[in-house]
Design an enzyme around this catalytic site. Structure first.
Site, PDB file in Angstrom:
ATOM      1  N   SER A 300       0.651  -1.586   0.042  1.00  0.00           N
ATOM      2  CA  SER A 300       0.231   0.149  -0.087  1.00  0.00           C
ATOM      3  C   SER A 300       0.630   1.522   0.200  1.00  0.00           C
ATOM      4  O   SER A 300       0.306   2.150  -0.682  1.00  0.00           O
ATOM      5  CB  SER A 300      -1.002   0.497   1.043  1.00  0.00           C
ATOM      6  OG  SER A 300      -0.131  -0.159   2.583  1.00  0.00           O
ATOM      7  N   ASP A 551      -3.224   6.878  11.886  1.00  0.00           N
ATOM      8  CA  ASP A 551      -1.630   6.085  10.760  1.00  0.00           C
ATOM      9  C   ASP A 551      -0.234   6.654  10.776  1.00  0.00           C
ATOM     10  O   ASP A 551      -0.802   7.885  10.293  1.00  0.00           O
ATOM     11  CB  ASP A 551      -2.198   5.893   9.119  1.00  0.00           C
ATOM     12  CG  ASP A 551      -1.641   5.706   7.912  1.00  0.00           C
ATOM     13  OD1 ASP A 551      -0.498   5.091   7.845  1.00  0.00           O
ATOM     14  OD2 ASP A 551      -2.057   5.519   6.681  1.00  0.00           O
ATOM     15  N   HIS A 554       1.612   6.040   5.993  1.00  0.00           N
ATOM     16  CA  HIS A 554       1.768   6.378   4.748  1.00  0.00           C
ATOM     17  C   HIS A 554       1.916   7.610   5.026  1.00  0.00           C
ATOM     18  O   HIS A 554       2.104   8.395   6.512  1.00  0.00           O
ATOM     19  CB  HIS A 554       0.165   5.203   4.358  1.00  0.00           C
ATOM     20  CG  HIS A 554       0.077   4.210   4.413  1.00  0.00           C
ATOM     21  ND1 HIS A 554      -0.384   3.428   5.276  1.00  0.00           N
ATOM     22  CD2 HIS A 554      -0.267   3.201   3.443  1.00  0.00           C
ATOM     23  CE1 HIS A 554      -0.712   2.331   4.796  1.00  0.00           C
ATOM     24  NE2 HIS A 554      -0.739   2.045   3.609  1.00  0.00           N
TER      25      HIS A 554
END
Length: 582
Positions: A300, A551, A554
């Site tokens: 990802s 998160d 990312h």
């Protein structure tokens, strides 16, 4: 007798006395005029120096012209130096961060998001670094004199040396969309000059903006310039796109759209020590890649990078979506360029089928076999960007030479010896994939290995209360804490890559894009709690002080991740620009 008469005349003759006064006035007048003309001549020489003119008379017009050009270049260099300095930087001295922590209860709806179980690590409490500072005039003069001295030595000017006004000293441009430059620049520090592109009325100063744009093109990246050691500098011009100008942006990376209150993380630009990375030119990129296919393959975080590339290119052309369930595919018709992404968590073969004493359900990672889908399509790729690593923190079984040799968060038989751990398994997988690429008989493309992307969970891992809440600026050198897990993963990745390229038998090209060290400073660039658009998300820690899931792996878009594609573009230019010229 004659002499006596003359003497008598001098004493008493009225005729002689009648001429004495006019003569004295004439003398005085001449003196005044002489002083006047002398003063005028001096003023003229000061105001209109004739040195260069005389130089031309004695040495010829060509030398005179060269002298004029040298002065012009020095003046331009001074302007660009001032512009570059004004783009700076956060001072290394930190002030306490008094902002309250904010968290979110948002959960990603991306089925491919990495929830990695990284090793816990503690960092020093985050401190907000000081705002950009313009050096005092003496410092600017010293910089200018340094460049002038370098110019006089006839060596190419490519660097200003190690600036003291950088966010980290161990170690990316102009947006077509409207940007509020006044609000983009940080608040000036008390007792210092502020870095600003606005005048006293808060209006954009076109002269400063022009100088800043010009400075972006003055020192560009030469082919022998090290792209991976430099500094993060503050750039008030902002990113190439906005979170509202890219329709393919995954919502979990749309930090501003999800309510993040600050946006300075969008304005830090990567500056190599010995050169300057030019601003990403989407039109030039498409032309350089005419007729070619660019593929992003990985997890990802690879998707994060691929979407950044699409967002940048989208600003000049809307691509055709030709994707399928198994492959994202976008086609830019103007230059017949295709950008694709293929999901591959480990880049090697994996399944959940039972193997030996490992039952079904748990992932089996075959460390000596590359991903079959990758190898089926490899000959159709012109440029391939590979990245992996974070899924080696997930529960899995490692198989090598048809034998179970280790596992991550899995090892049911304590009587057996585990031969390798997850970090060593990562290194083996990298060697396997790149060996397959450099020995493939039909692959002649350019492969870029993007090195391990650091996360910034503090106080725990992603699932044990780790947090990056409140980080709004890159870390200063004294704030960076060693992350042994990141360092080990990076070391194994590079070692596996180097072992593989020694086995090259085809005409493919392998390049390591080593971003790990530089991005360890970008603690501010993650979504943190702002990964959910839910307007009712929790923004404070719970009663026990523990934040909800967030998160810190990312990257926000726009944000630091765009720098990766800026470097990808530079690598492609180095490989293909000569071919286009030929």
């Amino acid at each position: 007798m004659r002499d006596m008469t003359w003497g008598a005349a001098l004493k008493g003759s009225p005729k002689v006395y009648s001429h004495s006064r006019p003569i004295s006035w004439i003398v005085v007048s001449v003196g005044v005029l002489a002083v006047f003309f002398l003063t005028f001549a001096c003023w003229t020489m000061v105001s209109y120096p004739i040195g260069s003119t005389l130089h031309g008379y004695f040495y010829g017009s060509e030398s005179s012209e060269n002298s004029y050009i040298s002065v012009s270049l020095i003046n331009e260099t001074s302007t660009d130096l001032t512009a570059n300095v004004s783009l700076d930087l956060a001072a290394s001295k930190a002030s306490p961060d008094l902002q309250p922590s904010k968290v979110s209860n948002g959960v990603s709806n991306d089925s491919e998001i990495d929830h990695t179980h990284t090793e816990s690590r503690s960092q020093v409490p985050y401190s907000e670094t000081a705002s950009p500072i313009i050096p005092e005039s003496k410092e600017v003069d010293a910089l200018v004199n340094s460049v002038v001295a370098t110019s006089n030595s006839q060596d190419p000017v490519t660097s200003f040396g190690n600036s003291t006004n950088v966010i980290n000293s161990s170690l990316p441009a102009h947006s077509d969309s409207p940007i509020d430059l006044a609000s983009a620049a940080p608040t000036p520090v008390a007792g210092s000059n502020s870095s600003s592109v606005t005048d006293n009325n808060g209006m954009e100063d076109p002269n400063i903006v022009a100088s800043m744009n010009k400075s972006n093109t003055l020192f560009t990246a030469s082919k022998d310039c090290d792209l991976y050691h430099g500094n993060w500098i503050y750039d008030p011009l902002g990113p190439l796109y906005t979170n509202n100008s890219c329709p393919v942006l995954t919502q979990t990376q749309n930090c501003l759209g999800n309510g993040r209150p600050d946006k300075d993380y969008e304005n830090w630009r990567w500056k190599p020590l010995q050169c300057d990375l030019p601003r990403f030119d989407p039109s030039k990129f498409l032309e350089l890649m005419r007729g070619k296919t660019l593929a992003f393959i990985g997890d990802s975080v690879a998707r994060n990078q691929m979407e950044s590339m699409l967002c940048i290119l989208w600003q000049v052309e809307e691509p055709m979506n030709q994707g399928t369930r198994n492959m994202q595919r976008y086609y830019f018709k103007s230059a017949s360029v295709t950008v694709i992404r293929i999901w591959s968590s480990w880049l090697v073969k994996h399944n959940t089928e039972p193997f030996n004493f490992a039952s079904s359900g748990v992932e089996k990672i075959y460390l000596d076999a590359p991903d079959e889908r990758l190898m089926e399509l490899i000959s159709t790729f012109d440029v391939l960007v590979l990245s992996s690593g974070h899924w080696f923190a997930k529960q899995s079984v490692y198989i090598l030479n048809n034998e179970i040799v280790g596992g991550q968060l899995w090892w049911p038989d304590k009587s057996r010896h585990m031969k390798i751990n997850n970090v060593e398994a990562f290194g083996i997988s990298v060697e396997t994939v790149f060996t397959a690429l450099v020995t493939h008989p039909n692959y002649t493309g350019l492969t870029i290995l993007r090195s391990y992307s650091p996360d910034h969970y503090e106080g725990g891992a992603w699932n044990t209360g780790g947090s990056c809440t409140g980080k709004v600026k890159p870390l200063a050198p004294g704030e960076l804490v060693e992350n042994k897990h990141t360092d080990a993963m990076h070391e194994q990745q590079v070692a596996g890559f180097n072992r593989a390229i020694k086995k090259t038998t085809n005409r493919s090209k392998m390049r390591l894009m080593d971003i790990t060290e530089a991005f360890q400073y970008r603690v501010d660039g993650h979504p943190g709690p702002y990964r959910s658009p839910d307007p009712n998300k929790i923004t404070t820690r719970g009663p026990n002080g523990r934040p909800p899931p967030q998160d810190c792996l990312h990257w926000c878009m726009p944000g630091p991740v765009d720098t990766w594609n800026q470097i990808v573009f530079e690598i492609i230019k180095r490989e293909y620009e000569g071919d286009r010229a030929a």
